[in-house]
Design a protein around this motif. Structure first.
Motif, PDB file in Angstrom:
ATOM      1  N   TYR A 253       0.794   2.957   2.316  1.00 38.47           N
ATOM      2  CA  TYR A 253      -0.419   2.140   2.201  1.00 38.47           C
ATOM      3  C   TYR A 253      -0.698   1.720   0.760  1.00 38.47           C
ATOM      4  O   TYR A 253      -0.960   0.536   0.477  1.00 38.47           O
ATOM      5  CB  TYR A 253      -1.610   2.926   2.767  1.00 38.47           C
ATOM      6  N   LEU A 254      -0.646   2.652  -0.167  1.00 37.26           N
ATOM      7  CA  LEU A 254      -0.965   2.352  -1.560  1.00 37.26           C
ATOM      8  C   LEU A 254       0.027   1.379  -2.183  1.00 37.26           C
ATOM      9  O   LEU A 254      -0.346   0.506  -2.971  1.00 37.26           O
ATOM     10  CB  LEU A 254      -1.016   3.645  -2.384  1.00 37.26           C
ATOM     11  N   LYS A 255       1.285   1.525  -1.816  1.00 39.77           N
ATOM     12  CA  LYS A 255       2.301   0.606  -2.332  1.00 39.77           C
ATOM     13  C   LYS A 255       2.069  -0.813  -1.799  1.00 39.77           C
ATOM     14  O   LYS A 255       2.170  -1.797  -2.541  1.00 39.77           O
ATOM     15  CB  LYS A 255       3.698   1.091  -1.956  1.00 39.77           C
ATOM     16  N   MET A 256       1.761  -0.911  -0.522  1.00 38.24           N
ATOM     17  CA  MET A 256       1.503  -2.225   0.066  1.00 38.24           C
ATOM     18  C   MET A 256       0.243  -2.846  -0.526  1.00 38.24           C
ATOM     19  O   MET A 256       0.200  -4.055  -0.813  1.00 38.24           O
ATOM     20  CB  MET A 256       1.379  -2.112   1.583  1.00 38.24           C
ATOM     21  N   ALA A 257      -0.798  -2.039  -0.711  1.00 40.31           N
ATOM     22  CA  ALA A 257      -2.062  -2.544  -1.254  1.00 40.31           C
ATOM     23  C   ALA A 257      -1.856  -3.163  -2.632  1.00 40.31           C
ATOM     24  O   ALA A 257      -2.373  -4.247  -2.936  1.00 40.31           O
ATOM     25  CB  ALA A 257      -3.086  -1.423  -1.322  1.00 40.31           C
ATOM     26  N   LYS A 258      -1.107  -2.468  -3.466  1.00 36.03           N
ATOM     27  CA  LYS A 258      -0.827  -2.965  -4.816  1.00 36.03           C
ATOM     28  C   LYS A 258      -0.091  -4.303  -4.761  1.00 36.03           C
ATOM     29  O   LYS A 258      -0.401  -5.243  -5.508  1.00 36.03           O
ATOM     30  CB  LYS A 258      -0.004  -1.935  -5.585  1.00 36.03           C
ATOM     31  N   LYS A 259       0.871  -4.393  -3.872  1.00 35.42           N
ATOM     32  CA  LYS A 259       1.635  -5.633  -3.728  1.00 35.42           C
ATOM     33  C   LYS A 259       0.748  -6.770  -3.223  1.00 35.42           C
ATOM     34  O   LYS A 259       0.847  -7.910  -3.700  1.00 35.42           O
ATOM     35  CB  LYS A 259       2.794  -5.412  -2.753  1.00 35.42           C
ATOM     36  N   LEU A 260      -0.116  -6.472  -2.279  1.00 35.93           N
ATOM     37  CA  LEU A 260      -0.928  -7.508  -1.653  1.00 35.93           C
ATOM     38  C   LEU A 260      -1.856  -8.219  -2.631  1.00 35.93           C
ATOM     39  O   LEU A 260      -2.022  -9.438  -2.564  1.00 35.93           O
ATOM     40  CB  LEU A 260      -1.733  -6.924  -0.486  1.00 35.93           C
ATOM     41  N   ILE A 261      -2.473  -7.480  -3.529  1.00 35.23           N
ATOM     42  CA  ILE A 261      -3.380  -8.172  -4.459  1.00 35.23           C
ATOM     43  C   ILE A 261      -2.596  -8.995  -5.485  1.00 35.23           C
ATOM     44  O   ILE A 261      -3.145  -9.912  -6.093  1.00 35.23           O
ATOM     45  CB  ILE A 261      -4.350  -7.198  -5.162  1.00 35.23           C
ATOM     46  N   GLU A 262      -1.333  -8.684  -5.646  1.00 37.60           N
ATOM     47  CA  GLU A 262      -0.488  -9.462  -6.571  1.00 37.60           C
ATOM     48  C   GLU A 262      -0.109 -10.814  -5.971  1.00 37.60           C
ATOM     49  O   GLU A 262       0.137 -11.775  -6.720  1.00 37.60           O
ATOM     50  CB  GLU A 262       0.786  -8.683  -6.909  1.00 37.60           C
TER      51      GLU A 262
END
Length: 370
Positions: A253-262
């Motif tokens: 989840y945290l890895k995806m979240a970081k990518k998504l805001i980018e």
């Protein structure tokens, strides 16, 4: 004359303030949610995605709708929505859809467990328990590759990670039997190993997209990743923070979240092909709603830094509500598919409504805290 000139400049600045700068008020969020939910209930038996017949009430499309509708029902004044959801369960006789192993046909089980938690009637979850007991006792021997839709008994497409795993997590929570979790973790890891791109922290929709490029970019379907991201929150809600299961899903989840805001577009939505904004400029609200839901959930749970992530959520929510018609229809929902495509302002789908309601439920909590 100078005063008039400066006044005009100030007015132009105010008018040009982007949508993300608009203040989001809890009452307005709830009002938008009810408007969209009421429109969908009124038009529930209609056809979508160019189909000749309405979706079956137990189909995955409606199963996703019920996930969001439950979240609205759980809010103050949600009795009307609980009543509607219960009528669906009664009409379906509390059974899953017809394909025994197919993850899509398990989705409605999420609603059954939430209604069981509300009403305490065990008959609401008995058929679901029986169905999964059979699957666990007779696991499919199909490979984990989709291979032109030949293998659908396991989670060979990323959408499946929203459809079935949350039901298994709820099964363990309500029965106390960890066999459901054990099965779910094993199958989830198999899908992750197959479809997760560790370089991009995103999921391929299925193995047919691995290694393929579109406009020299890898193909990561927005709604497909929305299914995964939204599903992660639904699973984590069933486990205690710090447990090995929770930490496993939190890591993804945290890895995806970081990518998504980018990769969020300047307008606030996410492109249908996540890494290909230029080729797919049209807004798409189902994937965007799931991402908004997941990110707001993380802020509310204290997993995401609100100073970093909240502006992205607010920007996304303001974009989403701008695509809701005056009657309450959520526009720009991509029809049923498996890849980036097209969406239109005057076309919707039930799963888009469900994702929007899920997003609204968490945005409401987020701005109420603020």
């Amino acid at each position: 004359m100078k005063i008039y000139k400066y006044t005009l400049i100030i007015l132009l600045i105010v008018v040009s303030i982007p949508s993300e700068a608009q203040t989001i008020k809890p009452k307005q969020v709830k009002k938008e949610m009810k408007s969209v939910a009421n429109w969908q209930i009124e038009h529930f038996r209609e056809t979508y995605s160019g189909r000749k017949k309405p979706h079956h009430i137990a189909a995955w499309t409606n199963g996703a709708l019920y996930v969001g509708m439950v979240k609205l029902a759980q809010m103050k004044g949600g009795k009307k929505y609980y009543k509607w959801l219960k009528s669906i369960g009664e009409e379906q006789k509390w059974k899953l859809h017809h394909r025994k192993y197919h993850a899509d046909d398990h989705t409605i089980g999420q609603m059954y467990f939430e209604l069981y938690r509300k009403y305490g009637e065990k008959y609401m979850i008995k058929p679901t328990i029986e169905s999964f007991d059979y699957i666990l006792e007779n696991p499919s021997k199909e490979p984990i590759t989709l291979d032109k839709y030949k293998h659908l008994e396991r989670w060979t497409w990323c959408d499946a990670l929203f459809m079935a795993p949350p039901v298994l997590a709820k099964l363990t929570k309500e029965t106390g039997d960890k066999k459901y979790t054990k099965f779910m973790m094993k199958e989830f890891e198999a899908t992750r190993n197959h479809l997760y791109d560790a370089d991009e922290d995103l999921f391929y929709r299925d193995n047919s997209y691995i290694g393929k490029l579109d406009n020299k970019k890898k193909i990561f379907w927005s709604r497909g990743n929305g299914w995964v991201f939204g599903g992660l929150t639904l699973i984590m809600d069933e486990y205690e923070p710090g447990s090995k299961e929770y930490e496993y899903f939190k890591n993804i989840y945290l890895k995806m979240a970081k990518k998504l805001i980018e990769i969020q577009t300047p307008k606030g939505h996410w492109a249908m092909s996540l890494l290909n904004q230029d080729k797919y400029p049209t807004p798409e609200t189902s994937g965007t709603s799931f991402f908004t839901f997941g990110l707001a959930w993380g802020i509310n749970k204290g997993l995401l830094d609100k100073e970093v992530y909240q502006p992205h959520v607010e920007k996304a929510w303001n974009a989403l509500v701008s695509y809701v018609t005056k009657d309450g229809m959520l526009g720009y929902v991509q029809p049923i598919g498996a890849a980036p495509g097209k969406a239109w302002a005057d076309k919707t789908e039930v799963y888009g409504t469900g994702a929007f309601l899920a997003a609204g439920s968490e945005v409401y909590k987020m701005v109420k805290k603020k």
